[in-house]
Design a protein around this motif. Structure first.
Motif, PDB file in Angstrom:
ATOM      1  N   ALA A  45       0.830  -1.211   0.000  1.00 56.94           N
ATOM      2  CA  ALA A  45       0.000   0.000   0.000  1.00 56.94           C
ATOM      3  C   ALA A  45       0.861   1.256   0.000  1.00 56.94           C
ATOM      4  O   ALA A  45       0.534   2.247  -0.672  1.00 56.94           O
ATOM      5  CB  ALA A  45      -0.940  -0.009   1.199  1.00 56.94           C
ATOM      6  N   LEU A  46       1.980   1.248   0.735  1.00 60.78           N
ATOM      7  CA  LEU A  46       2.873   2.415   0.750  1.00 60.78           C
ATOM      8  C   LEU A  46       3.493   2.661  -0.623  1.00 60.78           C
ATOM      9  O   LEU A  46       3.593   3.809  -1.069  1.00 60.78           O
ATOM     10  CB  LEU A  46       3.967   2.240   1.803  1.00 60.78           C
ATOM     11  N   ILE A  47       3.907   1.591  -1.279  1.00 58.52           N
ATOM     12  CA  ILE A  47       4.483   1.745  -2.617  1.00 58.52           C
ATOM     13  C   ILE A  47       3.429   2.272  -3.584  1.00 58.52           C
ATOM     14  O   ILE A  47       3.694   3.169  -4.393  1.00 58.52           O
ATOM     15  CB  ILE A  47       5.089   0.411  -3.108  1.00 58.52           C
ATOM     16  N   SER A  48       2.232   1.740  -3.485  1.00 60.04           N
ATOM     17  CA  SER A  48       1.138   2.212  -4.335  1.00 60.04           C
ATOM     18  C   SER A  48       0.840   3.688  -4.078  1.00 60.04           C
ATOM     19  O   SER A  48       0.695   4.484  -5.015  1.00 60.04           O
ATOM     20  CB  SER A  48      -0.104   1.360  -4.073  1.00 60.04           C
ATOM     21  N   LEU A  49       0.749   4.066  -2.808  1.00 63.33           N
ATOM     22  CA  LEU A  49       0.494   5.460  -2.454  1.00 63.33           C
ATOM     23  C   LEU A  49       1.630   6.362  -2.940  1.00 63.33           C
ATOM     24  O   LEU A  49       1.386   7.448  -3.463  1.00 63.33           O
ATOM     25  CB  LEU A  49       0.309   5.597  -0.941  1.00 63.33           C
ATOM     26  N   GLU A  50       2.860   5.900  -2.796  1.00 57.04           N
ATOM     27  CA  GLU A  50       3.982   6.730  -3.263  1.00 57.04           C
ATOM     28  C   GLU A  50       3.984   6.859  -4.775  1.00 57.04           C
ATOM     29  O   GLU A  50       4.384   7.896  -5.302  1.00 57.04           O
ATOM     30  CB  GLU A  50       5.322   6.187  -2.766  1.00 57.04           C
ATOM     31  N   ASN A  51       3.540   5.843  -5.486  1.00 58.07           N
ATOM     32  CA  ASN A  51       3.387   5.981  -6.937  1.00 58.07           C
ATOM     33  C   ASN A  51       2.440   7.128  -7.248  1.00 58.07           C
ATOM     34  O   ASN A  51       2.711   7.952  -8.124  1.00 58.07           O
ATOM     35  CB  ASN A  51       2.869   4.669  -7.555  1.00 58.07           C
ATOM     36  N   GLN A  52       1.327   7.200  -6.523  1.00 56.61           N
ATOM     37  CA  GLN A  52       0.370   8.293  -6.739  1.00 56.61           C
ATOM     38  C   GLN A  52       1.004   9.641  -6.406  1.00 56.61           C
ATOM     39  O   GLN A  52       0.918  10.584  -7.198  1.00 56.61           O
ATOM     40  CB  GLN A  52      -0.883   8.084  -5.884  1.00 56.61           C
ATOM     41  N   ARG A  53       1.633   9.735  -5.247  1.00 59.29           N
ATOM     42  CA  ARG A  53       2.262  11.001  -4.841  1.00 59.29           C
ATOM     43  C   ARG A  53       3.296  11.453  -5.862  1.00 59.29           C
ATOM     44  O   ARG A  53       3.289  12.594  -6.326  1.00 59.29           O
ATOM     45  CB  ARG A  53       2.987  10.832  -3.501  1.00 59.29           C
ATOM     46  N   SER A  54       4.239  10.557  -6.151  1.00 55.92           N
ATOM     47  CA  SER A  54       5.366  10.921  -7.020  1.00 55.92           C
ATOM     48  C   SER A  54       4.924  11.256  -8.435  1.00 55.92           C
ATOM     49  O   SER A  54       5.421  12.210  -9.043  1.00 55.92           O
ATOM     50  CB  SER A  54       6.397   9.789  -7.052  1.00 55.92           C
TER      51      SER A  54
END
Length: 194
Positions: free
Chosen positions: A152-161
């Motif tokens: 979930a963190l990697i997915s969220l960071e994909n969105q942020r970045s």
């Protein structure tokens, strides 16, 4: 720099964002100023970040590596800058934070940390290249809840970045604050958590 104006008047949403951001971080964050153009997006992002900030199943170092590697792959300097600051203040070894972009040749990571970095790469690839074998390597050392959290963190960071890169946002100098004397850094952490 930014592809959307960061100064967009004195709307209630923008004023609330500025006040909250200054109180928690000492400055107003550019991604918030971009999101304030659309109150629904701003509040959804805020609620998401508030919820994700409470995830503590995985070790902070593993969280940091997952998030920062994703930002490095995408090329989001804003996220790399803020991520370094955030995880530095959560006690993650700065040598590991600095080595994230070149993790494959670095000697500072454990086998588990290397698997998390590889997982971030695989999830961030388009299309994703995650394999059963890679997930099983993670599950051999982590609980299923920890694997789900890192995913979930990697997915969220994909969105942020991807959002920040598309909007042209770049570093705001958060990492530079990590070099402050210890007393000043402690005050900064207290203000951020405040």
């Amino acid at each position: 720099m930014a592809r959307i104006p960061l100064d967009h008047g004195r709307s209630l949403h923008a004023r609330a964002l500025r006040a909250m951001s200054r109180r928690r971080l000492g400055t107003v964050i550019d991604p918030g100023l971009v999101a304030a153009h659309h109150p629904g997006v701003l509040y959804t992002m805020y609620a998401t970040e508030l919820g994700a900030g409470r995830w503590r199943k995985a070790d902070p170092t593993l969280q940091a590596l997952a998030v920062m590697r994703t930002a490095a792959v995408i090329g989001c300097t804003w996220c790399m800058d803020f991520g370094y600051w955030e995880y530095h203040h959560r006690g993650v070894d700065p040598a590991k934070l600095r080595a994230v972009p070149d993790w494959e040749t670095s000697t500072v990571f454990t086998p588990l940390e290397r698997a998390v970095l590889e997982y971030a790469d695989a999830m961030t690839a388009t299309p994703p290249t995650v394999t059963d074998e890679l997930v099983e390597r993670l599950r051999a050392e982590l609980t299923d809840a920890q694997v789900v959290e890192l995913t979930a963190l990697i997915s969220l960071e994909n969105q942020r970045s991807r959002t920040n890169a598309a909007m042209g946002l770049t570093s705001q100098g958060f990492k530079d604050q990590c070099e402050l004397p210890a007393a000043m850094a402690t005050d900064a952490v207290g203000a951020a958590r405040g």
